[in-house]
Structures are given as structure tokens and as C-alpha cells.
Design a protein around this motif. Structure first.
Motif, PDB file in Angstrom:
ATOM      1  N   CYS A 126       7.327  -1.017   4.660  1.00 58.38           N
ATOM      2  CA  CYS A 126       6.899  -1.514   4.310  1.00 58.38           C
ATOM      3  C   CYS A 126       5.601  -1.005   6.264  1.00 58.38           C
ATOM      4  N   LYS A 127       5.982  -0.207   6.834  1.00 59.72           N
ATOM      5  CA  LYS A 127       5.945   0.400   7.582  1.00 59.72           C
ATOM      6  C   LYS A 127       5.829   1.965   7.738  1.00 59.72           C
ATOM      7  N   PRO A 128       5.584   2.736   7.076  1.00 60.80           N
ATOM      8  CA  PRO A 128       5.658   4.312   6.626  1.00 60.80           C
ATOM      9  C   PRO A 128       5.382   4.979   7.548  1.00 60.80           C
ATOM     10  N   LEU A 129       4.000   4.631   8.667  1.00 60.77           N
ATOM     11  CA  LEU A 129       3.733   5.573   9.069  1.00 60.77           C
ATOM     12  C   LEU A 129       4.194   5.969  10.800  1.00 60.77           C
ATOM     13  N   GLN A 130       5.344   4.727  10.584  1.00 58.01           N
ATOM     14  CA  GLN A 130       6.185   4.143  11.868  1.00 58.01           C
ATOM     15  C   GLN A 130       7.891   4.508  11.678  1.00 58.01           C
ATOM     16  N   TYR A 131       8.165   4.717  10.520  1.00 60.55           N
ATOM     17  CA  TYR A 131       8.947   5.395   9.956  1.00 60.55           C
ATOM     18  C   TYR A 131      10.458   6.679  10.824  1.00 60.55           C
ATOM     19  N   GLN A 132       9.907   7.842  11.070  1.00 58.60           N
ATOM     20  CA  GLN A 132       9.515   8.902  12.360  1.00 58.60           C
ATOM     21  C   GLN A 132      10.066   8.571  13.210  1.00 58.60           C
ATOM     22  N   THR A 133       9.261   7.036  13.859  1.00 58.17           N
ATOM     23  CA  THR A 133       9.798   6.601  15.391  1.00 58.17           C
ATOM     24  C   THR A 133      11.118   5.651  14.927  1.00 58.17           C
ATOM     25  N   PHE A 134      11.220   5.048  14.089  1.00 59.69           N
ATOM     26  CA  PHE A 134      12.191   3.414  14.383  1.00 59.69           C
ATOM     27  C   PHE A 134      13.579   4.795  13.465  1.00 59.69           C
ATOM     28  N   MET A 135      13.274   5.392  12.808  1.00 67.94           N
ATOM     29  CA  MET A 135      15.112   5.940  12.122  1.00 67.94           C
ATOM     30  C   MET A 135      15.092   7.697  12.442  1.00 67.94           C
ATOM     31  N   THR A 136      15.042   7.497  13.371  1.00 70.69           N
ATOM     32  CA  THR A 136      15.410   8.235  14.545  1.00 70.69           C
ATOM     33  C   THR A 136      17.274   9.000  13.964  1.00 70.69           C
ATOM     34  N   LYS A 137      17.647  10.087  14.061  1.00 74.68           N
ATOM     35  CA  LYS A 137      18.877  10.945  13.838  1.00 74.68           C
ATOM     36  C   LYS A 137      20.127  10.078  15.171  1.00 74.68           C
ATOM     37  N   THR A 138      19.288   9.876  16.695  1.00 75.44           N
ATOM     38  CA  THR A 138      19.959   8.466  17.095  1.00 75.44           C
ATOM     39  C   THR A 138      20.238   7.276  16.667  1.00 75.44           C
ATOM     40  N   ASN A 139      19.204   6.406  16.005  1.00 73.73           N
ATOM     41  CA  ASN A 139      18.924   5.142  16.018  1.00 73.73           C
ATOM     42  C   ASN A 139      20.466   5.188  14.597  1.00 73.73           C
ATOM     43  N   VAL A 140      20.556   6.314  13.508  1.00 72.09           N
ATOM     44  CA  VAL A 140      21.013   6.341  12.468  1.00 72.09           C
ATOM     45  C   VAL A 140      22.486   5.963  12.492  1.00 72.09           C
ATOM     46  N   ASN A 141      22.599   6.767  13.868  1.00 69.24           N
ATOM     47  CA  ASN A 141      24.096   7.202  14.604  1.00 69.24           C
ATOM     48  C   ASN A 141      25.086   6.033  15.344  1.00 69.24           C
ATOM     49  N   VAL A 142      23.258   5.582  15.901  1.00 66.88           N
ATOM     50  CA  VAL A 142      23.841   4.329  16.382  1.00 66.88           C
ATOM     51  C   VAL A 142      24.534   3.072  15.443  1.00 66.88           C
ATOM     52  N   LEU A 143      23.420   3.194  14.425  1.00 59.81           N
ATOM     53  CA  LEU A 143      23.376   1.965  13.171  1.00 59.81           C
ATOM     54  C   LEU A 143      24.966   2.309  12.656  1.00 59.81           C
ATOM     55  N   LEU A 144      25.165   3.196  11.584  1.00 56.43           N
ATOM     56  CA  LEU A 144      26.484   3.515  11.788  1.00 56.43           C
ATOM     57  C   LEU A 144      27.838   3.359  12.437  1.00 56.43           C
ATOM     58  N   VAL A 145      27.547   3.713  14.187  1.00 61.21           N
ATOM     59  CA  VAL A 145      28.950   3.174  14.921  1.00 61.21           C
ATOM     60  C   VAL A 145      28.986   1.911  14.899  1.00 61.21           C
ATOM     61  N   VAL A 146      28.160   1.399  15.078  1.00 58.25           N
ATOM     62  CA  VAL A 146      27.595  -0.275  15.036  1.00 58.25           C
ATOM     63  C   VAL A 146      28.970  -1.058  13.515  1.00 58.25           C
ATOM     64  N   ALA A 147      28.302  -0.424  12.902  1.00 60.00           N
ATOM     65  CA  ALA A 147      28.613  -0.478  11.002  1.00 60.00           C
ATOM     66  C   ALA A 147      30.243  -1.072  10.966  1.00 60.00           C
ATOM     67  N   TRP A 148      30.965   0.527  11.919  1.00 63.68           N
ATOM     68  CA  TRP A 148      32.318   0.735  11.684  1.00 63.68           C
ATOM     69  C   TRP A 148      33.095   0.113  12.938  1.00 63.68           C
ATOM     70  N   LEU A 149      31.824   0.565  14.381  1.00 62.25           N
ATOM     71  CA  LEU A 149      32.748  -0.391  15.575  1.00 62.25           C
ATOM     72  C   LEU A 149      33.615  -2.078  15.592  1.00 62.25           C
ATOM     73  N   VAL A 150      32.398  -2.181  15.397  1.00 59.05           N
ATOM     74  CA  VAL A 150      32.248  -3.633  15.788  1.00 59.05           C
ATOM     75  C   VAL A 150      33.330  -4.406  14.360  1.00 59.05           C
TER      76      VAL A 150
END
Length: 307
Positions: A126-150
Motif C-alpha cells: 500500500c505504501k511501496p515508496l515509503q517501504y525503505q523508510t518504515f521497514m528499516t533494520k532497526t525497526n525490524v529488530n525492535v518489532l522482533l524484540v517486542v514480539a518475544w520480550l513482551v
């Protein structure tokens, strides 16, 4: 004093069906399935780790989901295999609490990882032009940490609340330490029940609603777009939805129906629990291995190279 007694107490699993008669058959089947779970999930994770073109957020989340399946199975299978060969199916209350914590922490992680995957697909389609901005390596790592830690932290709190309760019963109707562990307590307090319901809402129900809304939005936009966008949406989103529906249906039985005290025949409970343990961890690598084009291509190449 009560806490010391609880720690040294042993719980008996009463959910096994004719284990004396079929113990070796159960053992062989479950050992075979456990090996298949480890091999199939590990193979897909290896392919994602080993191929540079799979180092994208979508595939990283898939790898995390498959690792989660292996951990979930490891929290149950070794104990089940021991039980099948034992005269008595027992577990210490301390070990039971640990298994309880692992099962529900990893179950919560499953829903959060699926929610992260739906968000990744939404941004990509839905927002392909903003994909690299939103799904950065840092953001992916944060989502993974939240998914397991919380979920892990929520599980620890539930275990601490349960550990303080005095036991008046020492028999579980199932074959593993699930939500029915609360039925062992002499008094069922409102605090533990309310806490469990709150966790259920924001660890399961809210992520599921988010996923459904996200994919609804994706399919609406894809329907209005060109054929290529519709193909991409179907190819990458349908496997995630199938996994979500599969895991949600199995979780409804284990979390909601058992928690509400719904009575099932022993054989039905036994089969449903085995489905949760056997079906879902094998289902994930099959769906992602066969339905995800890039993974399937590398999987086919891997087996073609084998002698």
C-alpha cells in the motif's frame, strides 16, 4: 511454607488415553513428528539465513515465526516423550509453571509476529515508496524484540502470581501444563483471572483485529490496482492469513474453551491437544516453503543438489 510445599509438589497428567497400551506407538509417532518439526523449520530458516536475496523483513519475520515453532515444540515434546515411556505421567509444580510460561509466552509471540508480518505487507503493497523508510533494520529488530520480550514478561508475571497460590488439587486433565493449571489452586482469585483476560485481549485479540483490518485494507487496494499488485498481494498475504486462521482456531480451544471450563470427552481433549502440538509446527514450514515463491525456489535447488 505454602510456597515451599508448592515447589516440591508433583502434578499428575490425567489426559493420556490408553498410554499403557499404546506407549511405544505414541513415542515413535511423536519422536518422528518432533524430528520433522526441527528439520523442516530449520531448513527454511537456514535458507533465509544463507541467501542474501532473502534478507528482507518479510523473510526475517518468517524465520522468526519458524524459530518460535521450534521453541514451542521443544517446550512440550521432550516431556511428552518421557511421559509415554513412564509408568506415571507426573511433573513437579515448578517445572509445570515453567512449561506454562513457555507455552503462553511463545503463543503470544506467534500473534505479535503475525501482526508484524501483516504490517510489513501493508507498507510493501500500500505504501511501496515509503517501504525503505518504515521497514528499516532497526525497526525490524525492535518489532522482533517486542514480539518475544513482551509476552515473556507477561508470562513471568502470571507464573509469579500462580506460584503464590496454595494447591488443593494435584491432577491436570490434560497432557501438558496449560491454562487449566489454575484449577489446582485452592482459591481462584479475581486478580489472576482479570490479569489473564487483559493479557488475552492485548496479546491475542487486538493483534488479530489489527491483522484482519490490515489485510482487508491490502485486499481492497489490491482489488482496485493492476493485476501485478493483486498477484503480489495474493502470493505474500494468503500464506500469512492461512497460518493465522490455523493457529487461532487451535488457540481458541486451548485458551478460551478450557478457561471457561467447557467439558470435553477425554479422547477429544487428547486429540485436540495433539493437533496443537503436531499440526501447527509442521504446517508453517509447509505453507511458507511451498507458497512463498523465493523460498520454494531455493528449497527446490537445495534438494536438487542432494545426492
Amino acid at each position: 511454607m505454602d510456597n515451599d510445599l508448592n515447589v516440591t509438589s508433583f502434578i499428575t497428567f490425567a489426559g493420556h488415553v490408553e498410554v499403557e497400551k499404546y506407549r511405544y506407538l505414541y513415542f515413535v509417532i511423536m519422536l518422528t513428528v518432533y524430528i520433522l518439526i526441527i528439520c523442516s523449520n530449520s531448513t527454511i530458516v537456514y535458507l533465509i539465513w544463507n541467501h542474501q536475496n532473502l534478507h528482507e523483513p518479510m523473510y526475517i519475520f518468517i524465520a522468526a515465526l519458524l524459530i518460535n515453532s521450534v521453541l514451542f515444540s521443544t517446550a512440550t515434546y521432550p516431556k511428552l516423550l518421557i511421559d509415554f515411556l513412564s509408568e506415571r505421567q507426573i511433573i513437579s509444580y515448578l517445572a509445570c509453571l515453567f512449561q506454562f510460561q513457555m507455552l503462553y509466552s511463545l503463543g503470544g509471540s506467534e500473534f505479535l509476529l503475525l501482526a508484524a508480518m501483516s504490517y510489513d505487507r501493508y507498507v510493501s503493497i500500500c505504501k511501496p515508496l515509503q517501504y525503505q523508510t518504515f521497514m528499516t533494520k532497526t525497526n525490524v529488530n525492535v518489532l522482533l524484540v517486542v514480539a518475544w520480550l513482551v509476552p515473556a514478561c507477561q508470562g513471568v508475571v502470571a507464573v509469579l502470581l500462580s506460584a503464590k497460590k496454595k494447591l488443593c488439587a494435584f491432577t491436570l486433565k490434560g497432557i501438558m501444563c496449560n491454562s487449566t493449571i489454575q484449577k489446582l489452586h485452592c482459591l481462584r482469585t479475581t486478580v489472576l483471572n482479570v490479569y489473564g483476560l487483559v493479557v488475552l485481549v492485548y496479546m491475542v485479540i487486538l493483534p488479530t483485529i489489527f491483522i484482519l483490518i490490515t489485510y482487508t485494507r491490502i485486499f481492497i487496494i489490491a482489488y482496485r490496482s493492476c493485476r501485478e499488485v493483486r498477484r503480489k498481494a495474493a502470493q505474500t498475504c494468503l500464506p500469512h492469513l492461512i497460518v493465522l486462521i490455523n493457529f487461532s482456531c487451535l488457540s481458541v480451544y486451548d485458551v478460551l474453551l478450557l478457561r471457561l471450563g467447557t467439558e470435553f470427552p477425554k479422547i477429544v481433549s487428547f486429540i485436540m491437544t495433539l493437533q496443537l502440538l503436531m499440526y501447527h509446527p509442521l504446517f508453517n514450514p509447509i505453507i511458507y516453503g511451498l507458497k512463498m515463491k523465493e523460498i520454494y525456489k531455493h528449497l527446490k535447488s537445495l534438494f536438487c543438489k542432494m545426492p
